[in-house]
Design an enzyme around this catalytic site. Sequence first.
Site, PDB file in Angstrom:
ATOM      1  N   HIS A 291     129.316  54.427  29.090  1.00  0.00           N
ATOM      2  CA  HIS A 291     128.560  54.561  27.999  1.00  0.00           C
ATOM      3  C   HIS A 291     127.257  54.097  28.259  1.00  0.00           C
ATOM      4  O   HIS A 291     126.299  54.783  28.661  1.00  0.00           O
ATOM      5  CB  HIS A 291     128.749  54.075  26.543  1.00  0.00           C
ATOM      6  CG  HIS A 291     130.160  55.065  25.948  1.00  0.00           C
ATOM      7  ND1 HIS A 291     130.427  53.802  25.225  1.00  0.00           N
ATOM      8  CD2 HIS A 291     130.695  56.009  25.497  1.00  0.00           C
ATOM      9  CE1 HIS A 291     131.494  53.674  24.648  1.00  0.00           C
ATOM     10  NE2 HIS A 291     131.698  54.934  25.152  1.00  0.00           N
TER      11      HIS A 291
ATOM     12  N   LYS B 209     140.281  51.403  25.141  1.00  0.00           N
ATOM     13  CA  LYS B 209     139.934  50.132  23.674  1.00  0.00           C
ATOM     14  C   LYS B 209     141.861  49.490  24.281  1.00  0.00           C
ATOM     15  O   LYS B 209     141.713  48.093  24.008  1.00  0.00           O
ATOM     16  CB  LYS B 209     139.990  51.322  22.564  1.00  0.00           C
ATOM     17  CG  LYS B 209     138.976  50.110  21.899  1.00  0.00           C
ATOM     18  CD  LYS B 209     139.024  50.656  20.358  1.00  0.00           C
ATOM     19  CE  LYS B 209     138.428  51.690  20.194  1.00  0.00           C
ATOM     20  NZ  LYS B 209     138.440  51.721  18.909  1.00  0.00           N
TER      21      LYS B 209
ATOM     22  N   CYS C 242     150.374  64.005  21.960  1.00  0.00           N
ATOM     23  CA  CYS C 242     149.257  64.298  23.214  1.00  0.00           C
ATOM     24  C   CYS C 242     148.912  63.572  24.476  1.00  0.00           C
ATOM     25  O   CYS C 242     149.134  62.339  23.964  1.00  0.00           O
ATOM     26  CB  CYS C 242     148.223  64.077  21.932  1.00  0.00           C
ATOM     27  SG  CYS C 242     146.562  63.583  22.602  1.00  0.00           S
TER      28      CYS C 242
ATOM     29  N   HIS D 232     130.955  50.316  26.056  1.00  0.00           N
ATOM     30  CA  HIS D 232     131.218  50.211  27.307  1.00  0.00           C
ATOM     31  C   HIS D 232     130.555  50.854  28.373  1.00  0.00           C
ATOM     32  O   HIS D 232     129.448  51.582  28.605  1.00  0.00           O
ATOM     33  CB  HIS D 232     132.652  50.361  27.733  1.00  0.00           C
ATOM     34  CG  HIS D 232     133.183  51.639  27.304  1.00  0.00           C
ATOM     35  ND1 HIS D 232     132.503  52.561  28.224  1.00  0.00           N
ATOM     36  CD2 HIS D 232     133.385  52.116  26.567  1.00  0.00           C
ATOM     37  CE1 HIS D 232     133.380  54.040  28.351  1.00  0.00           C
ATOM     38  NE2 HIS D 232     133.809  53.939  27.109  1.00  0.00           N
TER      39      HIS D 232
ATOM     40  N   HIS E 209     146.425  60.661  23.435  1.00  0.00           N
ATOM     41  CA  HIS E 209     146.590  59.620  22.212  1.00  0.00           C
ATOM     42  C   HIS E 209     147.642  59.570  22.323  1.00  0.00           C
ATOM     43  O   HIS E 209     148.429  58.534  21.290  1.00  0.00           O
ATOM     44  CB  HIS E 209     145.973  60.521  20.912  1.00  0.00           C
ATOM     45  CG  HIS E 209     144.402  60.582  21.728  1.00  0.00           C
ATOM     46  ND1 HIS E 209     144.135  61.557  21.727  1.00  0.00           N
ATOM     47  CD2 HIS E 209     143.196  59.584  21.113  1.00  0.00           C
ATOM     48  CE1 HIS E 209     142.434  61.635  21.844  1.00  0.00           C
ATOM     49  NE2 HIS E 209     142.464  59.820  22.048  1.00  0.00           N
TER      50      HIS E 209
ATOM     51  N   CYS F  13     145.222  67.680  16.887  1.00  0.00           N
ATOM     52  CA  CYS F  13     145.408  65.996  17.431  1.00  0.00           C
ATOM     53  C   CYS F  13     144.215  65.501  17.161  1.00  0.00           C
ATOM     54  O   CYS F  13     142.961  66.049  16.821  1.00  0.00           O
ATOM     55  CB  CYS F  13     145.392  65.235  18.823  1.00  0.00           C
ATOM     56  SG  CYS F  13     145.200  64.394  19.748  1.00  0.00           S
TER      57      CYS F  13
ATOM     58  N   LYS G 115     142.084  53.118  33.614  1.00  0.00           N
ATOM     59  CA  LYS G 115     141.513  53.955  33.481  1.00  0.00           C
ATOM     60  C   LYS G 115     141.156  53.154  31.881  1.00  0.00           C
ATOM     61  O   LYS G 115     140.799  52.512  31.564  1.00  0.00           O
ATOM     62  CB  LYS G 115     142.124  55.163  32.216  1.00  0.00           C
ATOM     63  CG  LYS G 115     140.854  55.969  31.676  1.00  0.00           C
ATOM     64  CD  LYS G 115     141.567  57.080  31.582  1.00  0.00           C
ATOM     65  CE  LYS G 115     141.062  58.280  30.405  1.00  0.00           C
ATOM     66  NZ  LYS G 115     141.170  58.368  29.260  1.00  0.00           N
TER      67      LYS G 115
ATOM     68  N   CYS H 201     141.973  63.168  19.477  1.00  0.00           N
ATOM     69  CA  CYS H 201     141.429  63.833  20.149  1.00  0.00           C
ATOM     70  C   CYS H 201     139.935  65.280  19.374  1.00  0.00           C
ATOM     71  O   CYS H 201     138.966  66.039  20.002  1.00  0.00           O
ATOM     72  CB  CYS H 201     141.671  65.899  20.899  1.00  0.00           C
ATOM     73  SG  CYS H 201     142.781  64.788  22.325  1.00  0.00           S
TER      74      CYS H 201
HETATM   75  N1  MSP Z   1     130.856  62.609  21.443  1.00  0.00           N
HETATM   76  C1  MSP Z   1     130.873  63.254  22.286  1.00  0.00           C
HETATM   77  C2  MSP Z   1     129.862  63.906  23.305  1.00  0.00           C
HETATM   78  C3  MSP Z   1     129.388  64.845  22.335  1.00  0.00           C
HETATM   79  S1  MSP Z   1     128.072  65.514  22.605  1.00  0.00           S
HETATM   80  C4  MSP Z   1     127.371  66.145  22.096  1.00  0.00           C
HETATM   81  C5  MSP Z   1     132.506  62.442  23.287  1.00  0.00           C
HETATM   82  N2  MSP Z   1     131.811  61.166  22.979  1.00  0.00           N
HETATM   83  S2  MSP Z   1     132.383  60.224  23.893  1.00  0.00           S
HETATM   84  O1  MSP Z   1     131.873  58.491  23.438  1.00  0.00           O
HETATM   85  O2  MSP Z   1     133.929  60.179  24.169  1.00  0.00           O
HETATM   86  O3  MSP Z   1     131.416  59.873  25.678  1.00  0.00           O
HETATM   87  C6  MSP Z   1     131.976  60.466  26.407  1.00  0.00           C
HETATM   88  C7  MSP Z   1     130.848  60.464  27.356  1.00  0.00           C
HETATM   89  O4  MSP Z   1     130.384  58.800  28.143  1.00  0.00           O
HETATM   90  C8  MSP Z   1     131.257  60.582  28.938  1.00  0.00           C
HETATM   91  O5  MSP Z   1     130.485  62.023  28.967  1.00  0.00           O
HETATM   92  C9  MSP Z   1     130.359  59.731  29.657  1.00  0.00           C
HETATM   93  O6  MSP Z   1     128.866  60.226  29.165  1.00  0.00           O
HETATM   94  C10 MSP Z   1     130.586  58.651  29.304  1.00  0.00           C
HETATM   95  N3  MSP Z   1     131.527  57.698  29.805  1.00  0.00           N
HETATM   96  C11 MSP Z   1     132.399  57.436  28.438  1.00  0.00           C
HETATM   97  N4  MSP Z   1     133.560  56.776  29.474  1.00  0.00           N
HETATM   98  C12 MSP Z   1     133.198  56.839  30.907  1.00  0.00           C
HETATM   99  C13 MSP Z   1     133.633  55.995  32.412  1.00  0.00           C
HETATM  100  N5  MSP Z   1     135.099  55.751  32.461  1.00  0.00           N
HETATM  101  N6  MSP Z   1     133.112  56.591  33.164  1.00  0.00           N
HETATM  102  C14 MSP Z   1     131.679  57.256  33.037  1.00  0.00           C
HETATM  103  N7  MSP Z   1     130.760  57.162  32.055  1.00  0.00           N
HETATM  104  C15 MSP Z   1     131.754  57.523  31.541  1.00  0.00           C
HETATM  105  O7  MSP Z   1     132.694  62.413  24.478  1.00  0.00           O
END
Ligand code: MSP
Length: 639
Positions: free
Chosen positions: A22, A306, A150, A19, A153, A133, A303, A136
């Site tokens: 990311h 999904k 949690c 999304h 979740h 959890c 926020k 998480c």
């Molecule tokens: N797999 C772990 C990260 C491991 S790194 C060694 C993880 N994955 S995640 O898919 O949840 O990705 C989190 C990251 O995605 C955030 O730190 C950020 O970079 C990005 N984002 C996900 N949602 C976001 C927002 N709503 N806003 C900004 N960035 C976001 O955590």
Amino acid sequence: MPKPIYITTPIYYVNDRPHIGHAYTTIVADLLIRYHRLSNRDAYFVTGTDEHGSKVAEAAEAAGLSEIAFCDQTVQTFKTAWDNLSLSYDCFIRTTSDRHKQSVQKILEKLHTAKTDSGEEVIYSDFYEGLYCTGCEKFITEKELVDGQCPHHKKEPERLKEKNYFFRLSAYLPKIKELIETDQMQILPEERKREVLGLIGQELGDFSLSRERVKWGIPLPFDQDQSAYVWVDALSNYITAAGYADDPEAFEKWWTKGEVIHLMAKDILKFHCLYWPAMLLAADLKLPETMFLHGFFTVDGEKMSKSLGNQIDPNDMVATYGADATRYLLLTQFPLGVDGDVQAKRFATQYNSDLANDLGNLVSRVIKMVVVNCDGKIPSPFRGIEGLDELMAQTEELAEHSYSHIKHFRVTNAIGDVIALVRATNKFFNDRAPWKLGKEGKTDELGGILYACCEVIRVVSILLYPVMPNKMKEIRAILSLDDSTLNLQSAQTFFDLKPGAAVSFDQPVFPRIKEEKASRGEAGNVASGDEDNLLDISEFGKVELRVAEVLQAERVEGADRLLKLQIDIGIEKRQVIAGVAEHYPPDKIRGMKVVVVANLKPATIRGVESRGMLLAAKKGKKLTLVTIADDLPAGAKIS
Ligand code: MSP
């Protein structure tokens, strides 16, 4: 020679679809890396996917697939999305690859035999009992629960007791604290640094490094019944990609001697700023130089999740705006580091204003005039044109300023300064009115104005290349420029374009996009019951309407529909550009009392600043300004 630079994003969980959250981090990393490459710095960009853990195993089972078949599928959705966004990563790391497995096992072996400064084993085994959890993928404390569930979740955690291996985090915290306080490991922004230091001040227990129950993972080399804890597995990707287990030379270059920057949002601070440095210290490896934790954004105030179904798919944005504009729009929503709310309905307006009107229009009008007036060839420079020295100065210093912003992660400033130059150039073009000069026989001056504008466009094509690589190459092709001068060095030299080089114009670089809502409004068919279009009273209250008296009016050169008005709004006098010239010639509108929206952000229309908007009713080709009949004075508020 500056050190090689190594930039990483988090590796994303494969049980989610990509999304714009990311995409945001990955686009920022791409922007930084491309900027460094423009300055000829050796740079390496790593992103990838986090594929182990019980969440993935559950998702695979639900999809009726083996774990790896499920991962292969979703990894492809990330790769496709990143290709669609023209992301230029050097390494896409998957935690299920053999390469990564070797690397995790290597660091675990190292930790297994390592001792702390006081001679204790870094890794020890113990029994762990606690609430777990699976969402998480971590044990959580009673304190964190909300109504027994949690909070993330909304699920009751399971009570688990299992043998685990633990990492003696407490032994490394004093050293980490010192490294953070002295900025030897920089945590940015400052607020996040304070947050980490605050965490160190709390009683942090050791963390468990393995899981007995989680089968979808990398087995510990010293105990095959245990899998590496997903975070230990995931964090290690950063050294895997640098060549820790399979390419010592590359590892030395990028990790040991390079400048390492980890980019992420603030949600994963503890793992990156505490666990990871502790693991590296214990394994006797160099620490990253910088961790930048940007803000988290919501979508329309919620926020992104999904379950709410409000995730914006970057592929949808690419389908509407193209890869480059999507990158631009996401990068410019708010400064890197702060939280913000993304409102998809604003994208089209911003696209039309910044890209179609300001940048696209500058390219179209300048190049079209070169084609018509200069036989399609870059004219010769000509000095002594009013405003030219200022424009040159602004242009010449821009590369250094932008790069300095980038080095300090001020992404929106770096981009904003380039857009400000585009606006200044539109104003220069309007003020100098080159279209008049041809008729007056002043061809040298005409050529000089067009040359200067082409030069700005060339510099912009370099400085916005990291933001919009494809479109900037398109612009460079219009000016017959290849990649040999696509670097920061040549963005610092003015008068670099070769007179006589061919230019060609085909179609606008950023065609205008229909603002769906605006066009629905014009047609008068916004259904009043359409929830989407209903305003909250407080939202309407933000609009400041005032009576304004038109003091002066004149037409805007080269724009049949536009009038430049000087108006009195009671509290001050202002300039407004209004698209009413076909209905209200200057003589007719002068002296009228109209209604103006007084608290709009200033806009630049055809290079002229406009501060406000007149209210008018429109149907088909008819347009009537909203006027005030009685003798209310200018400045009276309308509510
Ligand atoms: N797999 C772990 C990260 C491991 S790194 C060694 C993880 N994955 S995640 O898919 O949840 O990705 C989190 C990251 O995605 C955030 O730190 C950020 O970079 C990005 N984002 C996900 N949602 C976001 C927002 N709503 N806003 C900004 N960035 C976001 O955590």
